[in-house]
Design a protein around this motif. Structure first.
Motif, PDB file in Angstrom:
ATOM      1  N   ALA A  23       3.808  -1.391 -20.184  1.00 59.04           N
ATOM      2  CA  ALA A  23       3.629  -2.563 -19.326  1.00 59.04           C
ATOM      3  C   ALA A  23       4.772  -2.736 -18.328  1.00 59.04           C
ATOM      4  O   ALA A  23       4.648  -3.511 -17.372  1.00 59.04           O
ATOM      5  CB  ALA A  23       3.489  -3.821 -20.178  1.00 59.04           C
ATOM      6  N   VAL A  24       5.882  -2.017 -18.531  1.00 62.00           N
ATOM      7  CA  VAL A  24       7.006  -2.134 -17.585  1.00 62.00           C
ATOM      8  C   VAL A  24       6.764  -1.311 -16.323  1.00 62.00           C
ATOM      9  O   VAL A  24       7.645  -1.230 -15.457  1.00 62.00           O
ATOM     10  CB  VAL A  24       8.342  -1.697 -18.235  1.00 62.00           C
ATOM     11  CG1 VAL A  24       8.626  -2.523 -19.476  1.00 62.00           C
ATOM     12  CG2 VAL A  24       8.336  -0.210 -18.582  1.00 62.00           C
ATOM     13  N   ASN A  25       5.573  -0.723 -16.207  1.00 62.49           N
ATOM     14  CA  ASN A  25       5.259   0.096 -15.032  1.00 62.49           C
ATOM     15  C   ASN A  25       4.433  -0.670 -14.001  1.00 62.49           C
ATOM     16  O   ASN A  25       3.521  -0.126 -13.386  1.00 62.49           O
ATOM     17  CB  ASN A  25       4.517   1.364 -15.467  1.00 62.49           C
ATOM     18  CG  ASN A  25       5.412   2.306 -16.235  1.00 62.49           C
ATOM     19  OD1 ASN A  25       6.312   2.923 -15.673  1.00 62.49           O
ATOM     20  ND2 ASN A  25       5.194   2.412 -17.541  1.00 62.49           N
ATOM     21  N   GLY A  26       4.790  -1.919 -13.778  1.00 59.70           N
ATOM     22  CA  GLY A  26       4.105  -2.720 -12.765  1.00 59.70           C
ATOM     23  C   GLY A  26       4.666  -2.521 -11.376  1.00 59.70           C
ATOM     24  O   GLY A  26       4.397  -3.323 -10.461  1.00 59.70           O
ATOM     25  N   LEU A  27       5.435  -1.468 -11.177  1.00 57.94           N
ATOM     26  CA  LEU A  27       6.075  -1.224  -9.882  1.00 57.94           C
ATOM     27  C   LEU A  27       5.066  -0.992  -8.764  1.00 57.94           C
ATOM     28  O   LEU A  27       5.387  -1.185  -7.585  1.00 57.94           O
ATOM     29  CB  LEU A  27       7.013  -0.010  -9.973  1.00 57.94           C
ATOM     30  CG  LEU A  27       8.341  -0.170 -10.702  1.00 57.94           C
ATOM     31  CD1 LEU A  27       8.149  -0.333 -12.210  1.00 57.94           C
ATOM     32  CD2 LEU A  27       9.253   1.032 -10.449  1.00 57.94           C
ATOM     33  N   PHE A  28       3.864  -0.566  -9.127  1.00 56.97           N
ATOM     34  CA  PHE A  28       2.854  -0.274  -8.115  1.00 56.97           C
ATOM     35  C   PHE A  28       2.293  -1.541  -7.475  1.00 56.97           C
ATOM     36  O   PHE A  28       1.698  -1.483  -6.398  1.00 56.97           O
ATOM     37  CB  PHE A  28       1.695   0.505  -8.746  1.00 56.97           C
ATOM     38  CG  PHE A  28       0.907  -0.284  -9.758  1.00 56.97           C
ATOM     39  CD1 PHE A  28      -0.131  -1.117  -9.364  1.00 56.97           C
ATOM     40  CD2 PHE A  28       1.214  -0.209 -11.116  1.00 56.97           C
ATOM     41  CE1 PHE A  28      -0.845  -1.866 -10.297  1.00 56.97           C
ATOM     42  CE2 PHE A  28       0.503  -0.946 -12.049  1.00 56.97           C
ATOM     43  CZ  PHE A  28      -0.530  -1.777 -11.636  1.00 56.97           C
ATOM     44  N   PHE A  29       2.477  -2.697  -8.125  1.00 58.36           N
ATOM     45  CA  PHE A  29       1.828  -3.931  -7.670  1.00 58.36           C
ATOM     46  C   PHE A  29       2.236  -4.289  -6.236  1.00 58.36           C
ATOM     47  O   PHE A  29       1.402  -4.610  -5.393  1.00 58.36           O
ATOM     48  CB  PHE A  29       2.166  -5.080  -8.617  1.00 58.36           C
ATOM     49  CG  PHE A  29       1.386  -6.330  -8.342  1.00 58.36           C
ATOM     50  CD1 PHE A  29       0.043  -6.408  -8.673  1.00 58.36           C
ATOM     51  CD2 PHE A  29       1.982  -7.431  -7.747  1.00 58.36           C
ATOM     52  CE1 PHE A  29      -0.691  -7.555  -8.416  1.00 58.36           C
ATOM     53  CE2 PHE A  29       1.267  -8.582  -7.480  1.00 58.36           C
ATOM     54  CZ  PHE A  29      -0.078  -8.643  -7.822  1.00 58.36           C
ATOM     55  N   PHE A  30       3.545  -4.243  -5.971  1.00 56.18           N
ATOM     56  CA  PHE A  30       4.036  -4.392  -4.594  1.00 56.18           C
ATOM     57  C   PHE A  30       4.393  -2.991  -4.097  1.00 56.18           C
ATOM     58  O   PHE A  30       5.292  -2.356  -4.653  1.00 56.18           O
ATOM     59  CB  PHE A  30       5.267  -5.293  -4.534  1.00 56.18           C
ATOM     60  CG  PHE A  30       5.031  -6.692  -5.017  1.00 56.18           C
ATOM     61  CD1 PHE A  30       4.255  -7.572  -4.273  1.00 56.18           C
ATOM     62  CD2 PHE A  30       5.571  -7.128  -6.220  1.00 56.18           C
ATOM     63  CE1 PHE A  30       4.023  -8.870  -4.721  1.00 56.18           C
ATOM     64  CE2 PHE A  30       5.349  -8.416  -6.673  1.00 56.18           C
ATOM     65  CZ  PHE A  30       4.572  -9.294  -5.928  1.00 56.18           C
ATOM     66  N   PRO A  31       3.723  -2.483  -3.085  1.00 54.12           N
ATOM     67  CA  PRO A  31       3.949  -1.087  -2.645  1.00 54.12           C
ATOM     68  C   PRO A  31       5.257  -0.934  -1.875  1.00 54.12           C
ATOM     69  O   PRO A  31       5.287  -0.586  -0.698  1.00 54.12           O
ATOM     70  CB  PRO A  31       2.741  -0.820  -1.749  1.00 54.12           C
ATOM     71  CG  PRO A  31       2.416  -2.162  -1.161  1.00 54.12           C
ATOM     72  CD  PRO A  31       2.728  -3.172  -2.238  1.00 54.12           C
ATOM     73  N   ALA A  32       6.378  -1.217  -2.587  1.00 58.77           N
ATOM     74  CA  ALA A  32       7.675  -1.207  -1.908  1.00 58.77           C
ATOM     75  C   ALA A  32       8.636  -0.172  -2.467  1.00 58.77           C
ATOM     76  O   ALA A  32       9.762  -0.052  -1.976  1.00 58.77           O
ATOM     77  CB  ALA A  32       8.315  -2.604  -2.012  1.00 58.77           C
ATOM     78  N   THR A  33       8.212   0.572  -3.493  1.00 53.13           N
ATOM     79  CA  THR A  33       9.103   1.572  -4.065  1.00 53.13           C
ATOM     80  C   THR A  33       9.143   2.823  -3.179  1.00 53.13           C
ATOM     81  O   THR A  33       8.224   3.084  -2.393  1.00 53.13           O
ATOM     82  CB  THR A  33       8.644   1.977  -5.471  1.00 53.13           C
ATOM     83  OG1 THR A  33       7.342   2.573  -5.391  1.00 53.13           O
ATOM     84  CG2 THR A  33       8.579   0.765  -6.388  1.00 53.13           C
ATOM     85  N   GLY A  34      10.210   3.599  -3.356  1.00 53.88           N
ATOM     86  CA  GLY A  34      10.319   4.833  -2.592  1.00 53.88           C
ATOM     87  C   GLY A  34       9.190   5.784  -2.891  1.00 53.88           C
ATOM     88  O   GLY A  34       8.688   6.486  -2.004  1.00 53.88           O
ATOM     89  N   SER A  35       8.734   5.799  -4.139  1.00 51.98           N
ATOM     90  CA  SER A  35       7.641   6.682  -4.540  1.00 51.98           C
ATOM     91  C   SER A  35       6.341   6.297  -3.846  1.00 51.98           C
ATOM     92  O   SER A  35       5.622   7.154  -3.324  1.00 51.98           O
ATOM     93  CB  SER A  35       7.460   6.619  -6.060  1.00 51.98           C
ATOM     94  OG  SER A  35       6.489   7.520  -6.494  1.00 51.98           O
ATOM     95  N   ALA A  36       6.045   4.994  -3.801  1.00 50.19           N
ATOM     96  CA  ALA A  36       4.805   4.524  -3.160  1.00 50.19           C
ATOM     97  C   ALA A  36       4.821   4.788  -1.662  1.00 50.19           C
ATOM     98  O   ALA A  36       3.823   5.226  -1.070  1.00 50.19           O
ATOM     99  CB  ALA A  36       4.611   3.034  -3.430  1.00 50.19           C
ATOM    100  N   ILE A  37       5.953   4.541  -1.045  1.00 52.11           N
ATOM    101  CA  ILE A  37       6.069   4.751   0.400  1.00 52.11           C
ATOM    102  C   ILE A  37       5.990   6.237   0.737  1.00 52.11           C
ATOM    103  O   ILE A  37       5.374   6.643   1.722  1.00 52.11           O
ATOM    104  CB  ILE A  37       7.385   4.135   0.923  1.00 52.11           C
ATOM    105  CG1 ILE A  37       7.333   2.606   0.776  1.00 52.11           C
ATOM    106  CG2 ILE A  37       7.613   4.510   2.384  1.00 52.11           C
ATOM    107  CD1 ILE A  37       8.637   1.917   1.053  1.00 52.11           C
ATOM    108  N   SER A  38       6.613   7.076  -0.103  1.00 52.08           N
ATOM    109  CA  SER A  38       6.568   8.522   0.126  1.00 52.08           C
ATOM    110  C   SER A  38       5.145   9.045   0.044  1.00 52.08           C
ATOM    111  O   SER A  38       4.709   9.842   0.885  1.00 52.08           O
ATOM    112  CB  SER A  38       7.443   9.242  -0.903  1.00 52.08           C
ATOM    113  OG  SER A  38       8.792   8.907  -0.748  1.00 52.08           O
ATOM    114  N   ALA A  39       4.408   8.609  -0.985  1.00 54.05           N
ATOM    115  CA  ALA A  39       3.023   9.053  -1.136  1.00 54.05           C
ATOM    116  C   ALA A  39       2.194   8.634   0.071  1.00 54.05           C
ATOM    117  O   ALA A  39       1.343   9.388   0.564  1.00 54.05           O
ATOM    118  CB  ALA A  39       2.425   8.469  -2.416  1.00 54.05           C
TER     119      ALA A  39
END
Length: 445
Positions: A386-402
């Motif tokens: 459940a600590v993997n909610g990072l995708f909710f706001f697309p602001a991580t480096g991984s999300a932006i890179s993809a």
């Protein structure tokens, strides 16, 4: 202190903590740790709370493991892993939507960092285009799978934090992995199925057709064939042996050395074993793979690891100080409710991770609270994904890179920001991983 005044103080302290978390998360990086330090100063010097002990073991594990992964990167090991990933993806282009998350999950799980996954995103885009498959499908779930791979990795900051909390309750690394790896892997596969036919085909996508007509989409020149060096192969082998030893010793306490101290049998702790193995493996790679020590501290993996250390240091220390000061009140107020409905704590983990954008910081900050509230260790391990909610706001480096590496334009952030490509696979993967985790935890524990 009168009850009403004490309740007022708790609310004020809570607002300060929330403000520090939100401001720190907005600035991101080491600023999160600095913001935690500000909140800690206010709690201690203004409100008079007694500071708790900082999470030293967690920070030392993350430092040692980050150094090991950074040494692997400098030796060329990460490049070799990316080349292997590309070979796997190109061998089955028609199954890219299923193969992409498997690759990013496994490689992130092995290394404890999503750097490998980020390096694979351009390959995913190219293979999908060559197979005439909508890039959004494999790209979105590949990004989500890479984030969830952190919680299934025996050498990630998140797992180090969870182990640091649960080791005192007799939980081993092997038990955590026995739940996390299969639960999250199956969750990723369900996430892949949820996007397998998502969206229109490329021939019907207006943005893709526009880019094709304007000449924005050109054929990428063939890169020279990658030839792995001896050092790259050796570094991956050494790293793999180190990971195996960490899992082995973390799973079977009987393998740990022990000593008689004042008539009591004292066994080497799992955190200390992980730190020793990580440093030993790093030094062996430096010597045998001709790695310049100066490059390690400047590598991207090491920088990311140390950023995580600072963030966890400040945020976790602040929240732990607050909770310990009001532990009795929280247990009286929330203990019975959380024990009756453990999934409520899972929602808190998800929400905090979406704000902090860090699995490690979220685990360090909240898992001790869950243990203090009386939640069984099996539930805490099951809710780790459940600590993997990072995708909710697309602001991580991984999300932006993809998003950036999808040259077709099919991976998108919607008009309302939250209606982006990662939401569906993210929720499916996260929820199913937790549900399956509860089933497996009931068996393992």
């Amino acid at each position: 202190i009168p009850t009403q005044r004490r309740e007022t103080m708790i609310w004020l302290e809570s607002l300060i903590i929330l403000a520090c978390i939100m401001i720190g998360a907005r600035k991101n990086g080491v600023a999160m740790g600095f913001a935690g330090g500000v909140g800690l100063c206010l709690l201690v010097f203004i409100f008079g709370l007694r500071p708790s002990s900082p999470p030293v073991n967690v920070l030392l594990i993350i430092t040692a493991v980050s150094a090991m992964a950074a040494t692997l990167q400098c030796a060329g090991g990460l490049d070799l892993l990316v080349a292997v990933a590309e070979k796997i993806l190109r061998s089955h282009p028609d199954r890219i939507t299923i193969m992409a998350p498997i690759v990013t999950f496994v490689f992130t799980m092995f290394t404890g960092t999503s750097y490998v996954a980020m390096a694979v995103y351009p390959v995913i885009s190219e293979v999908a285009l060559e197979a005439n498959i909508r890039v959004e499908r494999p790209m979105s779930i590949a990004m989500v799978a890479s984030q969830h791979g952190i919680s299934a990795s025996p050498v990630s900051a998140s797992t180090a934090a969870l182990l640091g909390v649960l080791a005192v309750h007799g939980v081993t690394l092997g038990q955590i992995m026995a739940v996390a790896i299969p639960a999250i892997f199956v969750g990723c596969m369900l996430g892949a199925l949820s996007v397998y036919r998502r969206g229109c085909e490329l021939a019907d996508d207006p943005e893709f057709q526009r880019r094709l007509a304007s000449g924005e989409l050109t054929h990428e020149a063939n890169r020279p064939a990658y030839v792995p060096t001896r050092e790259a192969k050796l570094s991956v082998t050494i790293f793999g042996i180190a990971v195996f030893l960490i899992v082995l010793l973390g799973s079977f306490k009987s393998l740990m050395p022990s000593w008689q101290v004042n008539g009591k049998l004292v066994t080497l702790s799992i955190p200390h074993a992980i730190e020793m193995i990580a440093f030993a493996a790093s030094f062996i790679m430096v010597i045998t793979c001709n790695v310049a020590p100066g490059k390690i501290a400047k590598s991207g993996v090491f920088t990311a690891g140390m950023t995580g250390v600072i963030a966890i240091f400040g945020i976790a220390w602040m929240t732990d100080t607050f909770f310990l000061a009001h532990k009795a009140e929280f247990i009286a107020m929330l203990g019975s409710t959380v024990q009756a409905y453990p999934w409520l704590f899972g929602l808190v983990l998800f929400g905090m991770s979406a704000l902090l954008l860090s699995q490690g910081a979220t685990t360090s900050s909240l898992m001790p609270i869950g243990a203090s509230l009386g939640l069984p260790v099996s539930a805490l391990v099951a809710m780790a994904p459940a600590v993997n909610g990072l995708f909710f706001f697309p602001a991580t480096g991984s999300a932006i890179s993809a998003l950036t590496f999808d040259r077709s334009g099919t991976t998108r952030i919607g008009k309302w920001v939250l209606n982006h490509s990662y939401q569906r696979p993210g929720f499916v993967t996260c929820i199913s991983s937790v549900v399956i985790g509860f089933v497996l935890a009931s068996v393992v524990f």
